[in-house]
Design an enzyme around this catalytic site. Sequence first.
Site, PDB file in Angstrom:
ATOM      1  NE  ARG A   1      -6.607   6.125  10.467  1.00 40.88           N
ATOM      2  CZ  ARG A   1      -7.532   6.674  11.254  1.00 40.88           C
ATOM      3  NH1 ARG A   1      -8.783   6.221  11.201  1.00 40.88           N
ATOM      4  NH2 ARG A   1      -7.241   7.652  12.084  1.00 40.88           N
TER       5      ARG A   1
ATOM      6  CE  LYS B   1       5.889   3.645   7.919  1.00 43.76           C
ATOM      7  NZ  LYS B   1       5.418   4.139   9.238  1.00 43.76           N
TER       8      LYS B   1
ATOM      9  CG  ASP C   1      -3.847   7.884  14.018  1.00 45.45           C
ATOM     10  OD1 ASP C   1      -3.394   7.962  12.873  1.00 45.45           O
ATOM     11  OD2 ASP C   1      -5.072   7.856  14.259  1.00 45.45           O
TER      12      ASP C   1
ATOM     13  N   GLY D   1       0.828  -1.207   0.000  1.00 42.59           N
ATOM     14  CA  GLY D   1       0.000   0.000   0.000  1.00 42.59           C
ATOM     15  C   GLY D   1       0.860   1.254   0.000  1.00 42.59           C
TER      16      GLY D   1
ATOM     17  N   GLY E   1       1.164   5.390   1.388  1.00 45.19           N
ATOM     18  CA  GLY E   1       0.624   6.327   2.376  1.00 45.19           C
ATOM     19  C   GLY E   1       1.284   7.684   2.142  1.00 45.19           C
ATOM     20  CB  ALA E   2       0.834  10.915   3.829  1.00 46.32           C
ATOM     21  CG  PHE E   3       4.058   6.863   5.573  1.00 43.72           C
ATOM     22  CD1 PHE E   3       4.683   5.702   5.166  1.00 43.72           C
ATOM     23  CD2 PHE E   3       2.705   6.836   5.785  1.00 43.72           C
ATOM     24  CE1 PHE E   3       3.966   4.530   4.998  1.00 43.72           C
ATOM     25  CE2 PHE E   3       1.975   5.674   5.622  1.00 43.72           C
ATOM     26  CZ  PHE E   3       2.598   4.505   5.225  1.00 43.72           C
ATOM     27  N   GLY E   4       5.089   7.362   2.458  1.00 43.77           N
ATOM     28  CA  GLY E   4       5.927   6.568   1.552  1.00 43.77           C
ATOM     29  C   GLY E   4       5.167   5.329   1.146  1.00 43.77           C
ATOM     30  CD  GLU E   5       5.994   3.821  -3.469  1.00 45.74           C
ATOM     31  OE1 GLU E   5       5.570   4.509  -4.395  1.00 45.74           O
ATOM     32  OE2 GLU E   5       6.998   3.087  -3.552  1.00 45.74           O
ATOM     33  CB  VAL E   6       3.856  -0.403   3.120  1.00 45.17           C
ATOM     34  CG1 VAL E   6       4.153  -1.626   3.987  1.00 45.17           C
ATOM     35  CG2 VAL E   6       3.819   0.855   3.992  1.00 45.17           C
TER      36      VAL E   6
HETATM   37  C1  LIG Z   1       3.152  -0.131   7.635  1.00 50.06           C
HETATM   38  C2  LIG Z   1       2.144  -1.217   7.387  1.00 50.06           C
HETATM   39  O1  LIG Z   1       2.598  -2.419   8.019  1.00 50.06           O
HETATM   40  C3  LIG Z   1       2.042  -3.635   7.677  1.00 50.06           C
HETATM   41  C4  LIG Z   1       0.996  -3.784   6.769  1.00 50.06           C
HETATM   42  C5  LIG Z   1       0.517  -5.075   6.510  1.00 50.06           C
HETATM   43  C6  LIG Z   1      -0.608  -5.288   5.553  1.00 50.06           C
HETATM   44  C7  LIG Z   1      -1.634  -4.347   5.475  1.00 50.06           C
HETATM   45  C8  LIG Z   1      -2.683  -4.572   4.571  1.00 50.06           C
HETATM   46  C9  LIG Z   1      -2.728  -5.732   3.798  1.00 50.06           C
HETATM   47  C10 LIG Z   1      -1.690  -6.660   3.915  1.00 50.06           C
HETATM   48  S1  LIG Z   1      -1.735  -8.122   3.011  1.00 50.06           S
HETATM   49  C11 LIG Z   1      -2.776  -9.164   3.885  1.00 50.06           C
HETATM   50  O2  LIG Z   1      -2.345  -7.828   1.744  1.00 50.06           O
HETATM   51  O3  LIG Z   1      -0.439  -8.692   2.961  1.00 50.06           O
HETATM   52  C12 LIG Z   1      -0.625  -6.443   4.788  1.00 50.06           C
HETATM   53  C13 LIG Z   1       1.100  -6.166   7.142  1.00 50.06           C
HETATM   54  N1  LIG Z   1       2.103  -6.006   8.017  1.00 50.06           N
HETATM   55  C14 LIG Z   1       2.569  -4.778   8.311  1.00 50.06           C
HETATM   56  N2  LIG Z   1       3.569  -4.610   9.222  1.00 50.06           N
HETATM   57  C15 LIG Z   1       0.801  -0.797   7.971  1.00 50.06           C
HETATM   58  C16 LIG Z   1       0.674  -0.783   9.356  1.00 50.06           C
HETATM   59  C17 LIG Z   1      -0.568  -0.407   9.887  1.00 50.06           C
HETATM   60  F1  LIG Z   1      -0.724  -0.347  11.207  1.00 50.06           F
HETATM   61  C18 LIG Z   1      -1.648  -0.076   9.084  1.00 50.06           C
HETATM   62  C19 LIG Z   1      -1.523  -0.130   7.714  1.00 50.06           C
HETATM   63  C20 LIG Z   1      -0.291  -0.462   7.156  1.00 50.06           C
HETATM   64  N3  LIG Z   1      -0.209  -0.461   5.772  1.00 50.06           N
HETATM   65  N4  LIG Z   1       0.668   0.245   5.038  1.00 50.06           N
HETATM   66  C21 LIG Z   1       0.320   0.030   3.739  1.00 50.06           C
HETATM   67  C22 LIG Z   1      -0.780  -0.783   3.691  1.00 50.06           C
HETATM   68  N5  LIG Z   1      -1.136  -1.079   4.968  1.00 50.06           N
END
Ligand SMILES: C[C@@H](Oc1cc(-c2cccc(S(C)(=O)=O)c2)cnc1N)c1cc(F)ccc1N1NC=CN1
Length: 337
Positions: free
Chosen positions: A179, A76, A175, A49, A51-56
């Site tokens: 989400r 991240k 926060d 995904g 975000g404003a901060f960058g890409e994950v």
């Molecule tokens: C930074 C990112 O960290 C993560 C996201 C996902 C993760 C989040 C959503 C979907 C999937 S998956 C099941 O498609 O692999 C994995 C899985 N593990 C993480 N450690 C994150 C932490 C949060 F607390 C909330 C949203 C996100 N993000 N950042 C970009 C998208 N979500």
Amino acid sequence: TCYDNDTVTPFLSGSGGVSSISPLYDWSQINDIIHIIPRNKITVKRMIGKGAFGEVYYGLLADVARQQTPLPVAIKMLPSLCSEQSKSEFFVEAVLLSKLRHPNIVKFLGISVDENSLYLLLELMEGGDLKSFVRECRINGEVPSKVSIYDLLNLCIDVAKGCEYLEQNRFIHRDIAARNCLLSEKGPNRVAKIADFGMTKNVFRTNYYRKNGKAMVPVKWMPPEAFHDGVFTTKTDVWGFGIVLWEVFTLGRIPYPGKSNNEVMTFVAKGGRLDKPDQCSQETYSLMFECWMDKPEDRPNFRNITEELIQIQKSSDLSQETIINGKSSRDYNVTEI
Ligand SMILES: C[C@@H](Oc1cc(-c2cccc(S(C)(=O)=O)c2)cnc1N)c1cc(F)ccc1N1NC=CN1
């Protein structure tokens, strides 16, 4: 995020914004605090995904604890062309995360720095975020709800335990929202964890809340003393946790449906609060309502919250299934919960 003095200590300026002293470390000491991961151990696979901060990204980390199989990780990424402020915040987040160790806080694995990008590695939470998960649990015609009230309470207890740890260690997340919570898996052994501290701090420091701004800011998760006076304490997180309870028991609705941020500020400042979600018990609603007491000192702390949720869960046996729009998953004559 306010944290103890031996890390950077942001302070609130009068305007309610946060200006923080620049970290006084010379970053060469960073290695003692944070695990630096060689870039050649990391394989980036696919984007999760933006975000404003960058890409994950989803990626693999080789040679973890002499394991043959690489470890799935979330990466991240901060492009090097970002501002000095973002770089500093990136390191501040890494320093903060490296101090947190708890089963309900997403594990921080380390950072990887090269000339053109900064990586922050986190444990991969394959269940994705909590808000998306509870939304997927809605009974949409053929696919009945796959969670029980007991399961929803379990998720809330996990998040409350993570918050209790932050409270005990005098960290303020700022926060707490569905989400920003992640699930280890979607299956029955799922564990919810709190994540994304950096986003909070980053975004917060760039004047997280703009009273007359146009940008979407999550006023709906903030108590009056936060959106009015920029005052943040652990009781700010308690209010946000109350909203998470409401989000979970409405299976992912947006709080104050149909109200703009400005309308919510007026409504809440006048004592308006969210209604009881259809399928949530009176005692669960009383708990979330206490999290929204006007005076921060009247709100429970996270130890009280965790204990209360565990009591409520004891009385909600497994058979109680999630009911949406008056239909029970039993109507679909399925036994799974
Ligand atoms: C930074 C990112 O960290 C993560 C996201 C996902 C993760 C989040 C959503 C979907 C999937 S998956 C099941 O498609 O692999 C994995 C899985 N593990 C993480 N450690 C994150 C932490 C949060 F607390 C909330 C949203 C996100 N993000 N950042 C970009 C998208 N979500």
